[in-house]
Write a protein that holds these residues in place. Structure first.
Motif, mmCIF file in Angstrom:
data_model
loop_
_atom_site.group_PDB
_atom_site.id
_atom_site.type_symbol
_atom_site.label_atom_id
_atom_site.label_comp_id
_atom_site.label_asym_id
_atom_site.label_seq_id
_atom_site.Cartn_x
_atom_site.Cartn_y
_atom_site.Cartn_z
ATOM 1 N N THR A 329 14.440 11.071 4.732
ATOM 2 C CA THR A 329 13.627 12.229 4.395
ATOM 3 C C THR A 329 14.129 12.839 3.096
ATOM 4 O O THR A 329 15.124 12.386 2.531
ATOM 5 C CB THR A 329 13.622 13.262 5.551
ATOM 6 N N SER A 330 13.417 13.855 2.622
ATOM 7 C CA SER A 330 13.673 14.392 1.285
ATOM 8 C C SER A 330 14.956 15.218 1.218
ATOM 9 O O SER A 330 15.300 15.934 2.169
ATOM 10 C CB SER A 330 12.492 15.278 0.874
ATOM 11 N N PRO A 331 15.645 15.195 0.084
ATOM 12 C CA PRO A 331 16.826 16.061 -0.105
ATOM 13 C C PRO A 331 16.499 17.543 -0.001
ATOM 14 O O PRO A 331 17.408 18.347 0.188
ATOM 15 C CB PRO A 331 17.305 15.703 -1.516
ATOM 16 N N VAL A 332 15.236 17.939 -0.133
ATOM 17 C CA VAL A 332 14.897 19.365 -0.016
ATOM 18 C C VAL A 332 14.477 19.744 1.398
ATOM 19 O O VAL A 332 14.145 20.901 1.656
ATOM 20 C CB VAL A 332 13.778 19.779 -1.003
ATOM 21 N N ASP A 333 14.486 18.779 2.303
ATOM 22 C CA ASP A 333 14.129 19.058 3.697
ATOM 23 C C ASP A 333 15.358 19.566 4.444
ATOM 24 O O ASP A 333 16.440 18.987 4.327
ATOM 25 C CB ASP A 333 13.608 17.774 4.363
ATOM 26 N N PRO A 334 15.229 20.640 5.216
ATOM 27 C CA PRO A 334 16.391 21.141 5.981
ATOM 28 C C PRO A 334 16.974 20.106 6.936
ATOM 29 O O PRO A 334 18.130 20.247 7.352
ATOM 30 C CB PRO A 334 15.808 22.319 6.760
ATOM 31 N N LEU A 335 16.208 19.077 7.284
ATOM 32 C CA LEU A 335 16.694 18.049 8.196
ATOM 33 C C LEU A 335 17.338 16.872 7.462
ATOM 34 O O LEU A 335 17.731 15.889 8.085
ATOM 35 C CB LEU A 335 15.534 17.535 9.069
ATOM 36 N N ASP A 438 4.862 15.078 4.855
ATOM 37 C CA ASP A 438 4.960 15.913 6.062
ATOM 38 C C ASP A 438 6.383 16.430 6.227
ATOM 39 O O ASP A 438 7.347 15.834 5.747
ATOM 40 C CB ASP A 438 4.551 15.105 7.295
ATOM 41 N N THR A 439 6.500 17.549 6.936
ATOM 42 C CA THR A 439 7.789 18.218 7.105
ATOM 43 C C THR A 439 8.170 18.315 8.577
ATOM 44 O O THR A 439 7.452 17.849 9.452
ATOM 45 C CB THR A 439 7.724 19.644 6.523
ATOM 46 N N ASP A 440 9.315 18.908 8.823
ATOM 47 C CA ASP A 440 9.740 19.280 10.179
ATOM 48 C C ASP A 440 9.888 18.071 11.114
ATOM 49 O O ASP A 440 9.709 18.201 12.325
ATOM 50 C CB ASP A 440 8.764 20.310 10.768
ATOM 51 N N GLY A 441 10.170 16.902 10.557
ATOM 52 C CA GLY A 441 10.371 15.710 11.372
ATOM 53 C C GLY A 441 9.112 14.916 11.623
ATOM 54 O O GLY A 441 9.186 13.788 12.119
ATOM 55 N N ILE A 442 7.941 15.472 11.282
ATOM 56 C CA ILE A 442 6.698 14.719 11.473
ATOM 57 C C ILE A 442 6.695 13.475 10.593
ATOM 58 O O ILE A 442 6.220 12.411 10.993
ATOM 59 C CB ILE A 442 5.475 15.619 11.171
ATOM 60 N N ASP A 443 7.233 13.604 9.373
ATOM 61 C CA ASP A 443 7.309 12.446 8.487
ATOM 62 C C ASP A 443 8.129 11.321 9.130
ATOM 63 O O ASP A 443 7.768 10.141 9.059
ATOM 64 C CB ASP A 443 7.915 12.847 7.133
ATOM 65 N N ALA A 474 15.241 14.689 19.319
ATOM 66 C CA ALA A 474 14.975 15.621 18.214
ATOM 67 C C ALA A 474 13.738 16.478 18.476
ATOM 68 O O ALA A 474 13.696 17.655 18.098
ATOM 69 C CB ALA A 474 14.800 14.845 16.916
ATOM 70 N N SER A 475 12.738 15.902 19.106
ATOM 71 C CA SER A 475 11.477 16.626 19.299
ATOM 72 C C SER A 475 11.524 17.589 20.483
ATOM 73 O O SER A 475 10.638 18.434 20.614
ATOM 74 C CB SER A 475 10.321 15.644 19.488
ATOM 75 N N GLN A 476 12.521 17.466 21.323
ATOM 76 C CA GLN A 476 12.544 18.306 22.521
ATOM 77 C C GLN A 476 13.575 19.428 22.446
ATOM 78 O O GLN A 476 13.921 20.028 23.452
ATOM 79 C CB GLN A 476 12.772 17.429 23.768
ATOM 80 N N ASN A 480 17.593 23.372 15.141
ATOM 81 C CA ASN A 480 17.531 22.487 13.976
ATOM 82 C C ASN A 480 18.816 21.705 13.747
ATOM 83 O O ASN A 480 18.794 20.581 13.234
ATOM 84 C CB ASN A 480 17.182 23.295 12.727
ATOM 85 N N ALA A 481 19.957 22.286 14.102
ATOM 86 C CA ALA A 481 21.220 21.558 13.936
ATOM 87 C C ALA A 481 21.249 20.334 14.849
ATOM 88 O O ALA A 481 21.701 19.249 14.454
ATOM 89 C CB ALA A 481 22.395 22.491 14.242
ATOM 90 N N GLU A 482 20.751 20.495 16.065
ATOM 91 C CA GLU A 482 20.677 19.367 16.990
ATOM 92 C C GLU A 482 19.680 18.322 16.501
ATOM 93 O O GLU A 482 19.920 17.116 16.581
ATOM 94 C CB GLU A 482 20.271 19.864 18.385
#
Length: 540
Positions: A329-335, A438-443, A474-476, A480-482
């Motif tokens: 994922t992207s370097p600018v994504d919090p994940l 997409d963001t938030d893990g959807i990608d 991750a989805s459940q 965000n740290a988890e």
């Protein structure tokens, strides 16, 4: 549970550069009126904002279609068409409270019933098959409208990326569902945005006019009320040199998609402003098919991952204007997890050893390795609709390096949208080159969920049992740290161990504008070019 909270630290990673040209007019006040012509790289393959999967088309479609919530730069949710939201304590029920003064551009009211109908259709394969919204909306168990301004969506089970999807779904009017233009989009498909589609000339341009009734801009907009501009025209100019020439010669007022070679024309040039920002989402990567051809062998995939030296290729093509990436994922994504940086690649000795061990020992007269009389040939599929940013040049450079260093024949095949759909359906390809925003893990889910479980763009076609527990974990959780921990483990398995993907670079957007154009910039959090709502023109 919470509403409009959850700020996340992102600003330190944001790469945004604004040249001095734009600040010269900082003291001027916005002026209404005028028309803007924006040269764009990508023509939408459909004008239906829900079915269009082209990230680059969002700039065009977001002038007419809007969502329930907007985002701040750190990813928090703020009001837009909804004044608030609430998540139940068990994490399964999302309740949105709507504004009571919003109309679609055809006069229909934005009500809970209108919003609910959008989510119901997003669950209907007859409408959404082939898009990513089907899988995401398929997680909804029930949709309720307790009153005219409240919509409640209850999930089958906790799914942490859901708010990202639900808050961002672009809403269309009730009458759209019976229009013959539904799938292709068009003037019958009304949105609530600050501009209204007036004319679409295929292959040429698309023109929008100001919505005079608009007064429900998102909480992060720079002004309220109708847009400043009377109209905006997006002109399709797929060649970067043509876009640059059009701006320099005054044929257009703004362009996006500036090549590395052309960036110098606008940087530190008082006649123009120049901005760029990394996208969110999956890097542009080669996804290697584990179900078809030579890439079924893990040692072949690992050899390509280890043998290519990508950084100097990027430097040569983009003149230092693009960012090398190593993860999923992207370097600018919090994940984002940076732990793979520098851990693979530029090791032709190891790569050739792996190919020998896999039985690809003999080389033909053309230098290509063979096994059992068959050449080590891998077909890379690249959709014509997403050939941009000199990606054709990048693929050719990788092709040359793979042949020279490894004796691997990468065959590049550019396909139209119909062929692309068919190839994905049959699974008969060696690799697909792709990215998404997409963001938030959807990608990540889109690329690594098994195809039959909803992995809409799972181009490696992996169904490795090791991945499902990581995605599910991750989805459940809403922590965000988890989530980042789970995705980090997935990344290590998918890239370093299995070489399901070879990350190349993180796509970014660039905007160059004449100095009399003000208000252009990037959308908070997702960092793609924002629509023309806040744009205004000074005298020129």
């Amino acid at each position: 549970m919470k509403s409009f909270a959850g700020a996340r630290s992102l600003s330190a990673l944001t790469l945004l550069v604004l040249s001095s040209g734009q600040s010269l007019f900082a003291a001027e006040q916005p002026q209404p009126g005028g028309s803007l012509t924006w040269g764009v790289e990508t023509e939408p393959n459909t004008l239906n904002p829900q079915l269009n999967g082209q990230s680059k088309a969002e700039l065009i479609l977001r002038v007419a279609y809007e969502s329930l919530l907007a985002r701040t730069p750190d990813g928090a949710y703020i009001p837009w068409l909804a004044t608030g939201y609430h998540v139940s304590d068990d994490g399964k029920t999302y309740t949105f409270t709507l504004r009571d003064d919003v109309k679609f551009s055809n006069g229909e009211k934005l009500t809970s019933a209108a919003v609910a109908e959008n989510f119901r259709h997003a669950q209907d394969p007859a409408y959404c098959a082939g898009s990513s919204i089907c899988a995401l909306a398929g997680r909804i168990d029930t949709i309720a409208t307790p009153d005219e301004h409240t919509v409640t969506l209850t999930l089958k089970q906790v799914y942490s990326p859901f708010l990202s999807f639900a808050s961002g779904l672009k809403l269309i009017s009730p009458s759209s569902w019976t229009s013959p233009q539904l799938k292709a989009g068009g003037t019958d498909i009304a949105g609530t945005g600050p501009f209204i589609l007036r004319r679409y000339e295929k292959g040429q341009q698309i023109e929008y006019v100001r919505n005079p009734d608009y007064h429900w801009a998102s909480a992060n907009a720079k002004h309220q009320g109708p847009a400043y501009l009377e109209s905006v025209t997006y002109r399709f100019l797929p060649e970067s040199s043509v876009r640059t020439g059009a701006l320099l010669s005054g044929q257009v007022d703004v362009i996006e998609g500036v090549s590395g070679n052309d960036a110098g024309e606008f940087k530190d040039n008082a006649d123009f402003s120049y901005q760029h920002a990394l996208n969110t989402g999956t890097p542009y990567s080669l996804f290697l098919n584990v179900k078809y051809g030579p890439t079924q062998e893990v040692k072949v995939r690992q050899a390509i991952l280890q043998g290519l030296d990508i950084s100097p290729i990027l430097q040569s093509i983009y003149r230092g204007e693009r960012t090398r990436v190593w993860g999923i994922t992207s370097p600018v994504d919090p994940l984002y997890d940076a732990s793979l940086t520098g851990k693979y690649g530029n090791n032709p000795k190891l790569a050739n050893q792996l190919l020998d061990e896999a039985g690809w020992k003999t080389k033909g007269a053309d230098g290509i390795r063979t096994k059992d009389g068959q050449p080590l040939s891998i077909e890379i599929i690249q959709a014509q609709a997403t050939v941009r940013d000199q990606r054709d040049v990048l693929l050719q450079a990788l092709q040359a390096q793979a042949r020279q260093r490894l004796g691997v024949d990468l065959k590049i095949r550019y396909v139209d949208s119909g062929t692309y759909t068919e190839v994905r359906k049959t699974g008969q390809f060696g690799s697909i080159a792709n990215s998404n925003t997409d963001t938030d893990g959807i990608d990540i889910e889109n690329h690594y969920l098994p195809v039959n479980a909803g992995g809409a763009i799972n181009y490696s076609r992996t169904d490795a049992p090791e991945i499902i527990p990581l995605l599910k974990g991750a989805s459940q959780t809403l922590d965000n740290a988890e989530r980042k921990k789970f995705y980090g483990q997935l990344q290590n398995f998918a890239v370093l161990q299995q070489a399901l993907a070879i990350p190349l670079y993180e796509p970014e957007d660039q905007i160059a504008a004449a100095s009399y154009v003000h208000g252009v910039g990037f959308r908070p959090f997702k960092q793609m070019p924002e629509n023309a709502y806040d744009v205004w023109l000074s005298k020129h």
